[in-house]
Design a protein around this motif. Structure first.
Motif, PDB file in Angstrom:
ATOM      1  N   ALA A 124      24.888  22.912  54.284  1.00  0.00           N
ATOM      2  CA  ALA A 124      25.044  24.106  53.453  1.00  0.00           C
ATOM      3  C   ALA A 124      23.719  24.788  53.153  1.00  0.00           C
ATOM      4  O   ALA A 124      23.637  26.011  53.093  1.00  0.00           O
ATOM      5  CB  ALA A 124      25.752  23.749  52.144  1.00  0.00           C
TER       6      ALA A 124
ATOM      7  N   ALA B   7      32.267  23.309  52.849  1.00  0.00           N
ATOM      8  CA  ALA B   7      30.930  23.555  53.394  1.00  0.00           C
ATOM      9  C   ALA B   7      30.568  25.035  53.303  1.00  0.00           C
ATOM     10  O   ALA B   7      29.432  25.398  52.954  1.00  0.00           O
ATOM     11  CB  ALA B   7      30.865  23.075  54.841  1.00  0.00           C
TER      12      ALA B   7
ATOM     13  N   MET C 267      27.230  18.034  48.064  1.00  0.00           N
ATOM     14  CA  MET C 267      27.456  19.264  48.815  1.00  0.00           C
ATOM     15  C   MET C 267      27.289  18.987  50.303  1.00  0.00           C
ATOM     16  O   MET C 267      26.721  17.962  50.700  1.00  0.00           O
ATOM     17  CB  MET C 267      26.475  20.366  48.375  1.00  0.00           C
ATOM     18  CG  MET C 267      25.015  20.031  48.572  1.00  0.00           C
ATOM     19  SD  MET C 267      23.893  21.216  47.783  1.00  0.00           S
ATOM     20  CE  MET C 267      24.410  22.753  48.522  1.00  0.00           C
ATOM     21  N   ALA C 268      27.809  19.881  51.120  1.00  0.00           N
ATOM     22  CA  ALA C 268      27.740  19.708  52.564  1.00  0.00           C
ATOM     23  C   ALA C 268      26.287  19.647  53.015  1.00  0.00           C
ATOM     24  O   ALA C 268      25.449  20.413  52.547  1.00  0.00           O
ATOM     25  CB  ALA C 268      28.463  20.858  53.264  1.00  0.00           C
TER      26      ALA C 268
ATOM     27  N   THR D 202      31.788  27.216  51.157  1.00  0.00           N
ATOM     28  CA  THR D 202      31.588  27.543  49.741  1.00  0.00           C
ATOM     29  C   THR D 202      30.189  27.142  49.287  1.00  0.00           C
ATOM     30  O   THR D 202      29.500  27.899  48.582  1.00  0.00           O
ATOM     31  CB  THR D 202      32.651  26.836  48.882  1.00  0.00           C
ATOM     32  OG1 THR D 202      33.954  27.286  49.272  1.00  0.00           O
ATOM     33  CG2 THR D 202      32.440  27.156  47.407  1.00  0.00           C
ATOM     34  N   ASP D 203      29.755  25.961  49.692  1.00  0.00           N
ATOM     35  CA  ASP D 203      28.399  25.511  49.348  1.00  0.00           C
ATOM     36  C   ASP D 203      27.349  26.432  49.968  1.00  0.00           C
ATOM     37  O   ASP D 203      26.352  26.771  49.320  1.00  0.00           O
ATOM     38  CB  ASP D 203      28.174  24.082  49.833  1.00  0.00           C
ATOM     39  CG  ASP D 203      28.998  23.065  49.054  1.00  0.00           C
ATOM     40  OD1 ASP D 203      29.439  23.403  47.946  1.00  0.00           O
ATOM     41  OD2 ASP D 203      29.184  21.946  49.560  1.00  0.00           O
ATOM     42  N   ALA D 204      27.576  26.833  51.209  1.00  0.00           N
ATOM     43  CA  ALA D 204      26.616  27.708  51.879  1.00  0.00           C
ATOM     44  C   ALA D 204      26.524  29.058  51.179  1.00  0.00           C
ATOM     45  O   ALA D 204      25.430  29.617  51.013  1.00  0.00           O
ATOM     46  CB  ALA D 204      27.014  27.896  53.344  1.00  0.00           C
TER      47      ALA D 204
ATOM     48  N   GLY E 176      23.303  28.418  54.357  1.00  0.00           N
ATOM     49  CA  GLY E 176      23.169  29.428  53.317  1.00  0.00           C
ATOM     50  C   GLY E 176      21.913  30.252  53.482  1.00  0.00           C
ATOM     51  O   GLY E 176      21.909  31.471  53.271  1.00  0.00           O
TER      52      GLY E 176
END
Length: 259
Positions: free
Chosen positions: A104, A6, A100-101, A8-10, A108
């Protein structure tokens, strides 16, 4: 889905926002110049007619802490417009279709806006030093004041994210941005609430932004208005409460969007 996935996606969404700013720097430049323009307008055009509470006659030292708070609060509109634009252009739907989360995208966006806000606050602090403002109570208190400002901005991010996911159309967006002016100006930033009509002064005193203004004036050692008990505690409690309300609302609203 793990927490690291999560995050990483953000961070990917954060890099997208930063890349967008690099390709369209005019938005960043205007965002930096707008609060400076307001400071010059209120500080020099009206400052000579204002009575500064306490012994200091330096209106800039009285006003600048409020301007720092105003800049953080105006971030509601910036975040809201960015989120609403992505939603209306279908960018958010494309993100939702990816593996993806679910949190995110909003997380993000929040990270990117906090980075931008830190830069904006640094510019405002530097400009304040140029026009006669200064911090008098030591580095530790100054850093605590900066922390309170960023905590306030963090709460404003989630209000902006939620509104960006809720509003429909540019007219609604413009209305919300217009309402930011009374929200940020009916405070103790420009004048002592005791000088206002009783009903307006009461609103200014209960405005959550006034707590942060009072707290950072105290921490910076700038002249200010009295009458508020435990301003630093309130400057922490209000943003925490707003975050506790709007963070889950923003995430829940994002999850309910139709893919």
């Amino acid at each position: 889905m793990t927490l690291s996935w999560a995050l990483t996606d953000a961070l990917t969404i954060t890099r997208r926002s930063i890349w967008h700013w690099m390709r369209q720097p005019y938005a960043i430049i205007f965002g930096l110049l707008f609060p400076i323009m307001l400071t010059v307008l209120f500080g020099y055009l009206f400052g000579g007619a204002m009575q500064v509470p306490g012994d200091s006659g330096n209106y800039m030292e009285f006003m600048l802490p409020g301007m720092f708070v105003m800049v953080m609060a105006f971030g509601i509109g910036e975040t809201m417009v960015a989120v609403a634009t992505d939603r209306e252009k279908g960018v958010t739907d494309r993100f939702r279709s990816m593996p993806m989360a679910s949190s995110a995208v909003v997380l993000g966006r929040a990270i990117a806006d906090m980075l931008y806000s830190a830069v904006l606050l640094a510019v405002m602090l530097g400009f304040g030093l140029l026009v006669g403002w200064s911090a008098h109570n030591g580095l530790g208190n100054a850093l605590l004041a900066v922390g309170l400002l960023l905590l306030l901005r963090f709460a404003m991010v989630w209000i902006g994210v939620y509104l960006g996911l809720v509003i429909q159309g540019p007219e609604a967006s413009a209305t919300v941005q217009t309402m930011l002016f009374p929200l940020t100006m009916i405070t103790n930033t420009f004048a002592d609430p005791d000088t206002m009509p009783a009903w307006l002064g009461t609103i200014a005193e209960w405005n959550p932004l006034s707590a942060t203004v009072t707290a950072i004036r105290e921490l910076f050692g700038n002249p200010g208005v009295g009458g508020m008990d435990h301003p630093i505690l309130l400057a922490i409690a209000w943003p925490v409460l707003l975050t506790a309300i709007f963070f889950p609302l923003a995430v829940a609203r994002y999850r309910r969007l139709s893919a």
